[in-house]
Design an enzyme around this catalytic site. Structure first.
Site, PDB file in Angstrom:
ATOM      1  N   HIS A   1      -2.965  -6.291   5.541  1.00 43.26           N
ATOM      2  CA  HIS A   1      -2.367  -7.492   4.973  1.00 43.26           C
ATOM      3  C   HIS A   1      -2.460  -8.671   5.939  1.00 43.26           C
ATOM      4  O   HIS A   1      -2.683  -9.816   5.528  1.00 43.26           O
ATOM      5  CB  HIS A   1      -0.888  -7.242   4.631  1.00 43.26           C
ATOM      6  CG  HIS A   1      -0.667  -6.194   3.582  1.00 43.26           C
ATOM      7  ND1 HIS A   1      -0.227  -4.933   3.884  1.00 43.26           N
ATOM      8  CD2 HIS A   1      -0.829  -6.233   2.232  1.00 43.26           C
ATOM      9  CE1 HIS A   1      -0.116  -4.230   2.770  1.00 43.26           C
ATOM     10  NE2 HIS A   1      -0.470  -4.987   1.758  1.00 43.26           N
TER      11      HIS A   1
ATOM     12  N   ALA B   1      -1.717  -3.983   9.106  1.00 41.23           N
ATOM     13  CA  ALA B   1      -2.762  -4.849   9.654  1.00 41.23           C
ATOM     14  C   ALA B   1      -3.740  -5.327   8.594  1.00 41.23           C
ATOM     15  O   ALA B   1      -4.343  -6.393   8.740  1.00 41.23           O
ATOM     16  CB  ALA B   1      -3.509  -4.117  10.772  1.00 41.23           C
TER      17      ALA B   1
ATOM     18  N   LYS C   1     -10.367  -3.087  -0.384  1.00 41.01           N
ATOM     19  CA  LYS C   1      -9.970  -1.687  -0.537  1.00 41.01           C
ATOM     20  C   LYS C   1      -9.641  -1.403  -2.000  1.00 41.01           C
ATOM     21  O   LYS C   1      -9.972  -0.347  -2.529  1.00 41.01           O
ATOM     22  CB  LYS C   1      -8.769  -1.362   0.343  1.00 41.01           C
ATOM     23  CG  LYS C   1      -8.270   0.060   0.141  1.00 41.01           C
ATOM     24  CD  LYS C   1      -6.969   0.300   0.874  1.00 41.01           C
ATOM     25  CE  LYS C   1      -6.313   1.583   0.377  1.00 41.01           C
ATOM     26  NZ  LYS C   1      -5.682   1.414  -0.941  1.00 41.01           N
TER      27      LYS C   1
END
Length: 279
Positions: free
Chosen positions: A37, A35, A149
Protein backbone atom coordinates in the site's frame (compact mmCIF):
# COMPACT_ATOMS: atom_id res chain seq x y z
CA UNK A 1 -3.12 14.61 7.52
CA UNK A 2 -6.84 15.24 7.74
CA UNK A 3 -9.09 12.34 8.72
CA UNK A 4 -12.74 12.62 7.73
CA UNK A 5 -15.69 10.27 8.20
CA UNK A 6 -18.63 12.17 6.74
CA UNK A 7 -19.38 13.33 3.21
CA UNK A 8 -19.78 17.01 4.03
CA UNK A 9 -16.30 17.20 5.57
CA UNK A 10 -14.86 15.24 2.66
CA UNK A 11 -16.39 17.61 0.12
CA UNK A 12 -15.07 20.66 1.98
CA UNK A 13 -11.56 19.21 2.02
CA UNK A 14 -11.64 18.24 -1.67
CA UNK A 15 -13.02 21.65 -2.61
CA UNK A 16 -10.08 23.25 -0.79
CA UNK A 17 -7.64 21.12 -2.78
CA UNK A 18 -9.35 22.19 -6.01
CA UNK A 19 -9.47 25.87 -5.04
CA UNK A 20 -5.72 25.73 -4.44
CA UNK A 21 -5.25 24.23 -7.91
CA UNK A 22 -4.05 20.82 -6.74
CA UNK A 23 -4.13 17.61 -8.73
CA UNK A 24 -5.70 14.87 -6.56
CA UNK A 25 -4.87 11.16 -6.45
CA UNK A 26 -6.95 8.47 -4.76
CA UNK A 27 -5.63 5.22 -3.31
CA UNK A 28 -8.58 3.04 -2.26
CA UNK A 29 -7.80 0.38 0.38
CA UNK A 30 -9.48 -1.89 2.89
CA UNK A 31 -6.88 -1.10 5.52
CA UNK A 32 -4.47 -3.49 7.27
CA UNK A 33 -1.82 -1.58 5.35
CA UNK A 34 1.60 -2.91 4.41
CA UNK A 35 4.53 -1.95 2.17
CA UNK A 36 2.48 -2.71 -0.93
CA UNK A 37 0.00 0.00 0.00
CA UNK A 38 2.83 2.39 0.78
CA UNK A 39 4.17 1.80 -2.74
CA UNK A 40 0.77 2.95 -4.03
CA UNK A 41 1.00 6.09 -1.89
CA UNK A 42 4.51 6.83 -3.17
CA UNK A 43 3.39 6.36 -6.77
CA UNK A 44 0.41 8.62 -6.13
CA UNK A 45 2.63 11.35 -4.66
CA UNK A 46 4.70 11.29 -7.84
CA UNK A 47 1.59 11.86 -9.97
CA UNK A 48 -0.44 14.33 -7.93
CA UNK A 49 -0.15 17.24 -5.51
CA UNK A 50 -2.47 15.78 -2.88
CA UNK A 51 -3.04 12.10 -2.08
CA UNK A 52 -6.30 10.85 -0.61
CA UNK A 53 -6.38 7.33 0.82
CA UNK A 54 -9.61 5.60 1.70
CA UNK A 55 -10.08 2.76 4.16
CA UNK A 56 -13.34 0.86 3.93
CA UNK A 57 -13.83 -2.86 4.47
CA UNK A 58 -16.55 -3.30 1.91
CA UNK A 59 -19.17 -5.87 2.93
CA UNK A 60 -20.53 -6.10 -0.61
CA UNK A 61 -17.40 -7.75 -1.98
CA UNK A 62 -17.33 -10.56 0.59
CA UNK A 63 -19.27 -13.77 0.08
CA UNK A 64 -21.37 -15.38 2.84
CA UNK A 65 -18.59 -17.82 3.82
CA UNK A 66 -15.68 -15.42 3.45
CA UNK A 67 -13.65 -13.50 6.01
CA UNK A 68 -15.49 -10.18 6.35
CA UNK A 69 -15.77 -10.39 10.16
CA UNK A 70 -12.21 -11.65 10.56
CA UNK A 71 -10.62 -9.25 8.06
CA UNK A 72 -7.89 -7.33 9.94
CA UNK A 73 -8.78 -3.81 11.01
CA UNK A 74 -5.96 -1.57 12.25
CA UNK A 75 -7.28 1.96 11.98
CA UNK A 76 -4.80 3.71 14.27
CA UNK A 77 -1.73 1.95 12.87
CA UNK A 78 -2.95 2.50 9.31
CA UNK A 79 -3.51 6.21 9.92
CA UNK A 80 -0.02 6.58 11.36
CA UNK A 81 1.52 4.85 8.32
CA UNK A 82 -0.40 7.06 5.90
CA UNK A 83 0.54 10.24 7.72
CA UNK A 84 4.20 9.24 7.81
CA UNK A 85 4.04 8.51 4.08
CA UNK A 86 2.77 12.01 3.30
CA UNK A 87 -0.89 11.29 2.63
CA UNK A 88 -2.94 14.51 2.74
CA UNK A 89 -6.33 13.08 3.63
CA UNK A 90 -7.72 9.82 4.99
CA UNK A 91 -11.33 9.06 4.04
CA UNK A 92 -12.79 6.68 6.66
CA UNK A 93 -16.49 6.30 5.90
CA UNK A 94 -18.65 4.08 8.10
CA UNK A 95 -20.95 1.53 6.47
CA UNK A 96 -24.01 3.71 6.99
CA UNK A 97 -22.42 6.49 4.91
CA UNK A 98 -21.51 4.15 2.06
CA UNK A 99 -24.72 2.14 2.13
CA UNK A 100 -27.46 4.12 3.92
CA UNK A 101 -30.93 2.73 4.55
CA UNK A 102 -32.71 2.16 1.26
CA UNK A 103 -29.53 1.75 -0.77
CA UNK A 104 -30.41 -0.36 -3.82
CA UNK A 105 -27.90 0.32 -6.64
CA UNK A 106 -25.44 -2.21 -7.97
CA UNK A 107 -22.79 -1.92 -10.70
CA UNK A 108 -21.98 -5.06 -12.67
CA UNK A 109 -19.15 -5.35 -15.20
CA UNK A 110 -19.32 -8.30 -17.58
CA UNK A 111 -16.62 -9.82 -19.80
CA UNK A 112 -13.52 -9.43 -17.65
CA UNK A 113 -15.40 -10.90 -14.65
CA UNK A 114 -16.43 -14.17 -16.29
CA UNK A 115 -13.37 -16.20 -15.27
CA UNK A 116 -10.87 -16.52 -12.40
CA UNK A 117 -12.19 -14.82 -9.25
CA UNK A 118 -15.32 -13.78 -11.08
CA UNK A 119 -16.23 -17.47 -11.32
CA UNK A 120 -14.71 -18.52 -7.98
CA UNK A 121 -16.33 -15.69 -5.97
CA UNK A 122 -19.78 -14.91 -7.45
CA UNK A 123 -20.83 -11.31 -6.88
CA UNK A 124 -17.40 -10.23 -5.66
CA UNK A 125 -16.67 -7.89 -8.55
CA UNK A 126 -20.13 -6.32 -8.40
CA UNK A 127 -19.19 -5.29 -4.88
CA UNK A 128 -15.81 -4.00 -6.04
CA UNK A 129 -17.21 -2.01 -8.97
CA UNK A 130 -19.99 -0.53 -6.84
CA UNK A 131 -17.78 0.65 -4.00
CA UNK A 132 -15.08 2.01 -6.33
CA UNK A 133 -17.68 3.94 -8.33
CA UNK A 134 -18.95 5.46 -5.09
CA UNK A 135 -15.42 6.37 -3.98
CA UNK A 136 -14.77 7.98 -7.36
CA UNK A 137 -17.92 10.07 -7.05
CA UNK A 138 -17.14 11.04 -3.46
CA UNK A 139 -13.49 12.02 -3.92
CA UNK A 140 -13.57 12.98 -7.63
CA UNK A 141 -9.83 12.40 -8.10
CA UNK A 142 -7.80 13.10 -11.22
CA UNK A 143 -6.07 9.72 -10.94
CA UNK A 144 -6.60 6.53 -8.95
CA UNK A 145 -3.96 3.89 -8.31
CA UNK A 146 -4.42 0.15 -7.76
CA UNK A 147 -1.97 -2.70 -7.25
CA UNK A 148 -1.39 -5.24 -10.00
CA UNK A 149 -1.54 -8.03 -7.42
CA UNK A 150 -5.33 -7.77 -7.81
CA UNK A 151 -4.97 -7.72 -11.58
CA UNK A 152 -8.51 -8.79 -12.38
CA UNK A 153 -9.85 -6.07 -10.10
CA UNK A 154 -7.71 -3.55 -11.99
CA UNK A 155 -9.14 -4.82 -15.29
CA UNK A 156 -12.70 -4.49 -13.93
CA UNK A 157 -12.10 -0.90 -12.87
CA UNK A 158 -10.51 0.02 -16.18
CA UNK A 159 -13.49 -1.47 -18.03
CA UNK A 160 -15.98 0.37 -15.82
CA UNK A 161 -14.20 3.71 -16.23
CA UNK A 162 -14.07 3.28 -20.01
CA UNK A 163 -17.68 2.15 -20.37
CA UNK A 164 -19.11 4.86 -18.11
CA UNK A 165 -16.93 7.69 -19.52
CA UNK A 166 -15.43 8.43 -16.11
CA UNK A 167 -12.77 11.14 -16.40
CA UNK A 168 -10.27 9.55 -14.02
CA UNK A 169 -6.89 8.10 -14.97
CA UNK A 170 -6.39 4.55 -13.74
CA UNK A 171 -2.85 3.41 -13.03
CA UNK A 172 -1.64 -0.03 -12.02
CA UNK A 173 1.36 -0.33 -9.72
CA UNK A 174 3.56 -3.46 -9.83
CA UNK A 175 3.07 -6.10 -7.14
CA UNK A 176 5.28 -5.68 -4.10
CA UNK A 177 6.86 -8.90 -2.82
CA UNK A 178 8.71 -10.38 0.13
CA UNK A 179 12.32 -11.45 -0.40
CA UNK A 180 11.21 -14.99 -1.20
CA UNK A 181 8.72 -13.74 -3.80
CA UNK A 182 5.44 -14.00 -1.87
CA UNK A 183 3.15 -11.14 -2.86
CA UNK A 184 2.40 -8.75 -0.01
CA UNK A 185 -1.19 -9.11 1.18
CA UNK A 186 -3.17 -8.07 4.24
CA UNK A 187 -4.28 -11.71 4.51
CA UNK A 188 -0.70 -12.95 4.94
CA UNK A 189 -1.05 -12.29 8.67
CA UNK A 190 -3.42 -15.27 8.82
CA UNK A 191 -0.58 -17.65 7.90
CA UNK A 192 1.04 -19.83 10.54
CA UNK A 193 4.85 -20.13 10.36
CA UNK A 194 4.50 -23.48 8.58
CA UNK A 195 1.93 -22.09 6.13
CA UNK A 196 4.10 -19.04 5.48
CA UNK A 197 6.99 -21.35 4.59
CA UNK A 198 4.77 -23.31 2.20
CA UNK A 199 3.25 -20.16 0.69
CA UNK A 200 6.50 -19.23 -1.03
CA UNK A 201 5.84 -22.09 -3.45
CA UNK A 202 3.01 -20.06 -5.04
CA UNK A 203 5.21 -17.41 -6.72
CA UNK A 204 7.83 -20.05 -7.46
CA UNK A 205 5.32 -22.27 -9.27
CA UNK A 206 3.96 -19.33 -11.25
CA UNK A 207 7.45 -18.17 -12.13
CA UNK A 208 8.50 -21.57 -13.45
CA UNK A 209 5.30 -21.86 -15.49
CA UNK A 210 5.65 -18.35 -16.89
CA UNK A 211 9.22 -18.98 -17.98
CA UNK A 212 8.31 -22.30 -19.56
CA UNK A 213 5.41 -20.79 -21.50
CA UNK A 214 7.44 -17.77 -22.61
CA UNK A 215 10.14 -20.14 -23.91
CA UNK A 216 7.61 -21.88 -26.13
CA UNK A 217 6.64 -24.73 -23.85
CA UNK A 218 3.22 -26.38 -23.88
CA UNK A 219 0.76 -24.26 -21.90
CA UNK A 220 -1.29 -27.15 -20.49
CA UNK A 221 1.84 -28.98 -19.39
CA UNK A 222 3.22 -25.89 -17.63
CA UNK A 223 -0.08 -25.27 -15.83
CA UNK A 224 -0.34 -28.90 -14.75
CA UNK A 225 3.18 -28.81 -13.34
CA UNK A 226 2.40 -25.60 -11.41
CA UNK A 227 -0.76 -27.15 -9.93
CA UNK A 228 1.28 -30.16 -8.89
CA UNK A 229 3.81 -27.96 -7.10
CA UNK A 230 1.03 -26.21 -5.22
CA UNK A 231 -0.66 -29.46 -4.24
CA UNK A 232 2.64 -30.92 -3.03
CA UNK A 233 3.19 -27.82 -0.86
CA UNK A 234 -0.20 -28.32 0.80
CA UNK A 235 -2.43 -25.93 -1.12
CA UNK A 236 -5.98 -27.29 -1.11
CA UNK A 237 -8.25 -26.46 -2.77
CA UNK A 238 -6.60 -24.93 -5.82
CA UNK A 239 -9.22 -22.67 -7.41
CA UNK A 240 -7.30 -22.05 -10.61
CA UNK A 241 -3.92 -21.89 -12.32
CA UNK A 242 -4.59 -20.41 -15.74
CA UNK A 243 -3.24 -18.35 -18.61
CA UNK A 244 -5.34 -15.42 -19.82
CA UNK A 245 -5.16 -12.55 -22.28
CA UNK A 246 -3.58 -9.60 -20.46
CA UNK A 247 -6.24 -7.19 -21.71
CA UNK A 248 -9.53 -9.02 -22.16
CA UNK A 249 -8.77 -11.76 -19.60
CA UNK A 250 -10.04 -14.33 -22.08
CA UNK A 251 -8.55 -17.79 -21.35
CA UNK A 252 -5.66 -18.91 -23.54
CA UNK A 253 -4.49 -22.38 -24.49
CA UNK A 254 -1.54 -21.09 -26.51
CA UNK A 255 0.79 -18.17 -25.86
CA UNK A 256 0.31 -15.95 -28.91
CA UNK A 257 -0.34 -12.51 -27.42
CA UNK A 258 0.43 -10.50 -24.25
CA UNK A 259 -0.69 -12.78 -21.45
CA UNK A 260 -0.97 -13.08 -17.71
CA UNK A 261 -0.62 -16.18 -15.56
CA UNK A 262 -3.05 -16.34 -12.62
CA UNK A 263 -3.38 -18.57 -9.58
CA UNK A 264 -5.63 -18.76 -6.53
CA UNK A 265 -5.35 -21.45 -3.87
CA UNK A 266 -5.90 -21.98 -0.17
CA UNK A 267 -3.19 -22.89 2.32
CA UNK A 268 -4.78 -23.72 5.66
CA UNK A 269 -7.63 -21.23 6.05
CA UNK A 270 -5.98 -18.52 3.95
CA UNK A 271 -6.78 -17.99 0.30
CA UNK A 272 -3.87 -16.50 -1.64
CA UNK A 273 -3.87 -15.08 -5.15
CA UNK A 274 -1.02 -14.06 -7.44
CA UNK A 275 -0.31 -13.32 -11.09
CA UNK A 276 2.65 -12.77 -13.37
CA UNK A 277 3.11 -11.31 -16.83
CA UNK A 278 4.20 -13.80 -19.48
CA UNK A 279 6.62 -12.07 -21.80
Amino acid sequence: MQTVRDLDSLRVAIDEFRTEGHRVALVPTMGALHAGHMALIEAAKARADRVVASIFVNPKQFGPNEDFDAYPRKENADAAMLEAAGCALLWLPPVEVMYPDGYSTNISVSGVTEHLDGAARPGHFDGVATVVAKLFNQVQPDIALFGEKDYQQLAVIRRMVTDLNVRIEIEGVPTQREEDGLALSSRNIYLSPEEREAARVLPRALGEAARAIAAGGDVAEALTKARGMLAKAGFDPIDYVALHDAGTLDPLTVFDRPARLFAAARIGRTRLIDNLAVE
